[in-house]
Design a protein around this motif. Structure first.
Motif, PDB file in Angstrom:
ATOM      1  N   ALA A   1      14.399   1.830 -13.409  1.00  0.00           N
ATOM      2  CA  ALA A   1      14.550   3.156 -14.019  1.00  0.00           C
ATOM      3  C   ALA A   1      13.249   3.709 -14.568  1.00  0.00           C
ATOM      4  O   ALA A   1      13.142   4.911 -14.826  1.00  0.00           O
ATOM      5  N   GLY A   2      12.251   2.830 -14.775  1.00  0.00           N
ATOM      6  CA  GLY A   2      10.992   3.264 -15.361  1.00  0.00           C
ATOM      7  C   GLY A   2      11.080   3.511 -16.849  1.00  0.00           C
ATOM      8  O   GLY A   2      10.224   4.195 -17.430  1.00  0.00           O
ATOM      9  N   THR A   3      12.077   2.937 -17.503  1.00  0.00           N
ATOM     10  CA  THR A   3      12.268   3.176 -18.935  1.00  0.00           C
ATOM     11  C   THR A   3      11.621   2.076 -19.767  1.00  0.00           C
ATOM     12  O   THR A   3      11.440   0.940 -19.309  1.00  0.00           O
ATOM     13  N   LEU A   4      11.293   2.427 -21.002  1.00  0.00           N
ATOM     14  CA  LEU A   4      10.711   1.496 -21.960  1.00  0.00           C
ATOM     15  C   LEU A   4      11.625   1.382 -23.187  1.00  0.00           C
ATOM     16  O   LEU A   4      12.147   2.379 -23.663  1.00  0.00           O
ATOM     17  N   ARG A   5      11.768   0.153 -23.672  1.00  0.00           N
ATOM     18  CA  ARG A   5      12.540  -0.093 -24.895  1.00  0.00           C
ATOM     19  C   ARG A   5      11.667  -0.899 -25.858  1.00  0.00           C
ATOM     20  O   ARG A   5      11.195  -1.978 -25.513  1.00  0.00           O
TER      21      ARG A   5
ATOM     22  N   ARG B   1      -1.867   3.102 -15.632  1.00  0.00           N
ATOM     23  CA  ARG B   1      -1.445   1.773 -15.187  1.00  0.00           C
ATOM     24  C   ARG B   1      -0.335   1.873 -14.150  1.00  0.00           C
ATOM     25  O   ARG B   1       0.685   2.525 -14.374  1.00  0.00           O
ATOM     26  N   PHE B   2      -0.505   1.184 -13.014  1.00  0.00           N
ATOM     27  CA  PHE B   2       0.482   1.161 -11.939  1.00  0.00           C
ATOM     28  C   PHE B   2       1.471   0.026 -12.154  1.00  0.00           C
ATOM     29  O   PHE B   2       1.101  -1.075 -12.570  1.00  0.00           O
ATOM     30  N   VAL B   3       2.733   0.299 -11.817  1.00  0.00           N
ATOM     31  CA  VAL B   3       3.788  -0.715 -11.874  1.00  0.00           C
ATOM     32  C   VAL B   3       4.683  -0.514 -10.648  1.00  0.00           C
ATOM     33  O   VAL B   3       5.139   0.608 -10.406  1.00  0.00           O
ATOM     34  N   PRO B   4       4.964  -1.568  -9.852  1.00  0.00           N
ATOM     35  CA  PRO B   4       5.858  -1.399  -8.701  1.00  0.00           C
ATOM     36  C   PRO B   4       7.290  -1.146  -9.149  1.00  0.00           C
ATOM     37  O   PRO B   4       7.727  -1.625 -10.190  1.00  0.00           O
ATOM     38  N   MET B   5       7.999  -0.367  -8.378  1.00  0.00           N
ATOM     39  CA  MET B   5       9.374  -0.022  -8.696  1.00  0.00           C
ATOM     40  C   MET B   5      10.303  -1.123  -8.183  1.00  0.00           C
ATOM     41  O   MET B   5      10.134  -1.630  -7.074  1.00  0.00           O
ATOM     42  N   ALA B   6      11.294  -1.470  -8.991  1.00  0.00           N
ATOM     43  CA  ALA B   6      12.277  -2.462  -8.578  1.00  0.00           C
ATOM     44  C   ALA B   6      13.506  -1.765  -8.022  1.00  0.00           C
ATOM     45  O   ALA B   6      13.783  -0.599  -8.326  1.00  0.00           O
ATOM     46  N   GLU B   7      14.249  -2.488  -7.191  1.00  0.00           N
ATOM     47  CA  GLU B   7      15.499  -1.954  -6.676  1.00  0.00           C
ATOM     48  C   GLU B   7      16.545  -1.934  -7.778  1.00  0.00           C
ATOM     49  O   GLU B   7      16.559  -2.782  -8.667  1.00  0.00           O
ATOM     50  N   ASP B   8      17.413  -0.951  -7.734  1.00  0.00           N
ATOM     51  CA  ASP B   8      18.521  -0.875  -8.711  1.00  0.00           C
ATOM     52  C   ASP B   8      19.460  -2.053  -8.506  1.00  0.00           C
ATOM     53  O   ASP B   8      19.652  -2.529  -7.407  1.00  0.00           O
TER      54      ASP B   8
ATOM     55  N   GLY C   1       4.739 -10.464 -15.045  1.00  0.00           N
ATOM     56  CA  GLY C   1       6.076 -10.417 -14.478  1.00  0.00           C
ATOM     57  C   GLY C   1       6.594  -9.017 -14.268  1.00  0.00           C
ATOM     58  O   GLY C   1       7.629  -8.821 -13.628  1.00  0.00           O
ATOM     59  N   GLY C   2       5.882  -8.026 -14.811  1.00  0.00           N
ATOM     60  CA  GLY C   2       6.267  -6.635 -14.648  1.00  0.00           C
ATOM     61  C   GLY C   2       7.355  -6.163 -15.589  1.00  0.00           C
ATOM     62  O   GLY C   2       7.689  -4.981 -15.601  1.00  0.00           O
TER      63      GLY C   2
ATOM     64  N   VAL D   1       0.819  -1.206   0.000  1.00  0.00           N
ATOM     65  CA  VAL D   1       0.000   0.000   0.000  1.00  0.00           C
ATOM     66  C   VAL D   1       0.853   1.256   0.000  1.00  0.00           C
ATOM     67  O   VAL D   1       0.582   2.216  -0.704  1.00  0.00           O
ATOM     68  N   GLY D   2       1.924   1.268   0.786  1.00  0.00           N
ATOM     69  CA  GLY D   2       2.719   2.478   0.899  1.00  0.00           C
ATOM     70  C   GLY D   2       3.896   2.544  -0.043  1.00  0.00           C
ATOM     71  O   GLY D   2       4.704   3.457   0.045  1.00  0.00           O
ATOM     72  N   ALA D   3       4.052   1.581  -0.926  1.00  0.00           N
ATOM     73  CA  ALA D   3       5.228   1.505  -1.774  1.00  0.00           C
ATOM     74  C   ALA D   3       5.253   2.628  -2.804  1.00  0.00           C
ATOM     75  O   ALA D   3       4.224   3.057  -3.312  1.00  0.00           O
ATOM     76  N   VAL D   4       6.475   3.084  -3.103  1.00  0.00           N
ATOM     77  CA  VAL D   4       6.671   4.033  -4.199  1.00  0.00           C
ATOM     78  C   VAL D   4       6.825   3.229  -5.481  1.00  0.00           C
ATOM     79  O   VAL D   4       7.599   2.268  -5.535  1.00  0.00           O
ATOM     80  N   GLY D   5       6.077   3.602  -6.495  1.00  0.00           N
ATOM     81  CA  GLY D   5       6.131   2.881  -7.762  1.00  0.00           C
ATOM     82  C   GLY D   5       5.995   3.836  -8.921  1.00  0.00           C
ATOM     83  O   GLY D   5       6.107   5.056  -8.798  1.00  0.00           O
ATOM     84  N   TRP D   6       5.763   3.245 -10.083  1.00  0.00           N
ATOM     85  CA  TRP D   6       5.570   4.007 -11.310  1.00  0.00           C
ATOM     86  C   TRP D   6       4.108   4.010 -11.708  1.00  0.00           C
ATOM     87  O   TRP D   6       3.381   3.059 -11.424  1.00  0.00           O
TER      88      TRP D   6
END
Length: 388
Positions: free
Chosen positions: A108-112, A381-388, A78-79, A27-32
């Motif tokens: 990074a929140g980037t798309l390729r 659309r929400f997507v959880p952020m991954a660790e670097d 799989g995100g 619930v409290g997570a920072v995401g994209w």
């Protein structure tokens, strides 16, 4: 182990459900947050922003990928991949829109861009990911058809595995002169796909084979709404007992009971999304069920609001809670944060996204304050952020 399977396992408990494209992020997570748009007039494609699930703070939107009219988005379970329909009427020299696959870096929140293929019909306006991550399902609005496309282990779009051309018309000569498939959704069992066709006033049910990607007409083939309603988007309740279609032309929501054993929809209620004293022009857009199945939300373009309903746990019938202004123009798509505490509304006509806090007891919406600029937003659309 294939790349897609490994990606799903790596996500742990977080998965992207076919219904909310959000899954069970903390619930409290920072995401994209990714935004589909209509390109041109300030927009260059798909945008992204950071979102804090604790405070509700939405960051500045920046361009994630250039793309032509990427109006609707789907996130792989799989995100690691994002898919967009390109809502055009010509692709590869034929009358068709297209679908584009992107690799998504969650750190990074980037798309390729990976590849782009035909959608099989003109103006694709909706895309749905199957629960195994092996196929995407497409609704072609101008083409009046639905299709399924296989996905490779590398996330690339492959061959079309199903194509169904709808036939017929309904009573509105201007908007229902032909079939106009507007969305396709997969039920909780993964064995059925439901398509709302605005041009036919029908909600069609297909049996879906997640292994082969086949779509076969169910028996019975679906249900109908009142002539001239124009069913647009459909959402299942998470308990697999009921579903809701929002009717664009009549500004109503129709509730259905859902029999998962036989794939049967039975209408139980139709209710307005507008105040009784409203006399202007308005059309609905999106319908969303809350993660706890207690509330249903629907957007009004023209009245520029979101109607909030309480969903009866036993009958599925709706009771109006409130109709809340979106503080912008032409609210098209919107999405609930996976934790259920926030709602983000995409105001296409004012180039803004509004953040609302959701009252956990009543479902009512309270604006957080301060809209964020996004050019011509039409999908969230929400997507959880991954660790670097």
């Amino acid at each position: 182990m294939g790349a897609i399977t490994a990606a799903i396992m790596a996500m742990g408990s977080w998965t992207v459900g076919a219904q909310d494209a959000g899954g069970g992020a903390e619930v409290g997570a920072v995401g994209w947050v990714f935004f589909g748009t209509y390109s041109g007039e300030g927009s260059r494609g798909i945008y992204r922003a950071r979102f804090d699930g604790g405070s509700g703070e939405l960051g500045e939107a920046v361009l994630a990928a250039e793309s032509e009219h990427p109006s609707f988005l789907a996130i792989h379970p799989g995100g690691g991949f994002l898919y967009a329909v390109n809502e055009t009427v010509e692709f590869g020299g034929e009358r068709s829109g297209s679908v584009t696959a992107f690799a998504l870096d969650r750190a990074a929140g980037t798309l390729r861009k990976l590849n782009q293929v035909s959608s099989g019909g003109a103006a694709p306006c909706h895309i749905e990911m199957d629960r195994q991550g092996g196929h995407v399902l497409i609704a072609n609005y101008a083409g009046g058809s639905v299709a399924a496309i296989a996905l490779g282990e590398d996330g690339r779009l492959g061959e079309r595995t199903a194509f169904v051309q709808h036939e017929g018309s309904s009573v509105n000569a201007r908007r229902q002169e032909a079939p106009h498939a507007h969305c396709i959704r997969i039920d909780a069992s993964g064995g059925y796909a439901v398509a709302a066709d605005l041009g036919l006033d029908r909600v069609l049910v297909y049996r879906f084979d997640s292994e082969t990607g086949a779509l076969l007409a169910n028996d019975p083939p679906g249900s109908t709404v009142e002539p001239g309603s124009g069913p647009r988007h459909f959402a299942f309740r998470g308990d697999a007992k009921f579903g809701y279609v929002i009717n664009e032309l009549r500004s109503t929501v129709t509730a259905f009971s859902w029999n998962v054993e036989d794939g049967v929809l039975e209408p139980v209620q139709t209710i307005s999304t507008l105040p009784p004293d409203f006399r202007g022009t308005s059309h609905t857009a999106e319908v969303v069920v809350s993660p706890d199945n207690r509330f249903v939300y629907g957007s009004n373009r023209g009245h520029d609001s979101i109607a909030v309903f309480r969903s009866d746990p036993e009958s599925g019938r709706l009771t109006l809670v409130e109709i809340e202004a979106t503080r912008g123009k032409t609210p098209r798509n919107f999405a609930l944060h996976p934790g259920g505490g926030w709602l983000l509304a995409a105001n296409q006509g004012s180039d803004t996204v509004t953040v609302f806090r959701v009252d956990a007891e009543t479902g009512a919406l309270e604006p957080r304050g301060g809209e964020v600029g996004v050019p011509r937003p039409v999908c969230v659309r929400f997507v959880p952020m991954a660790e670097d």
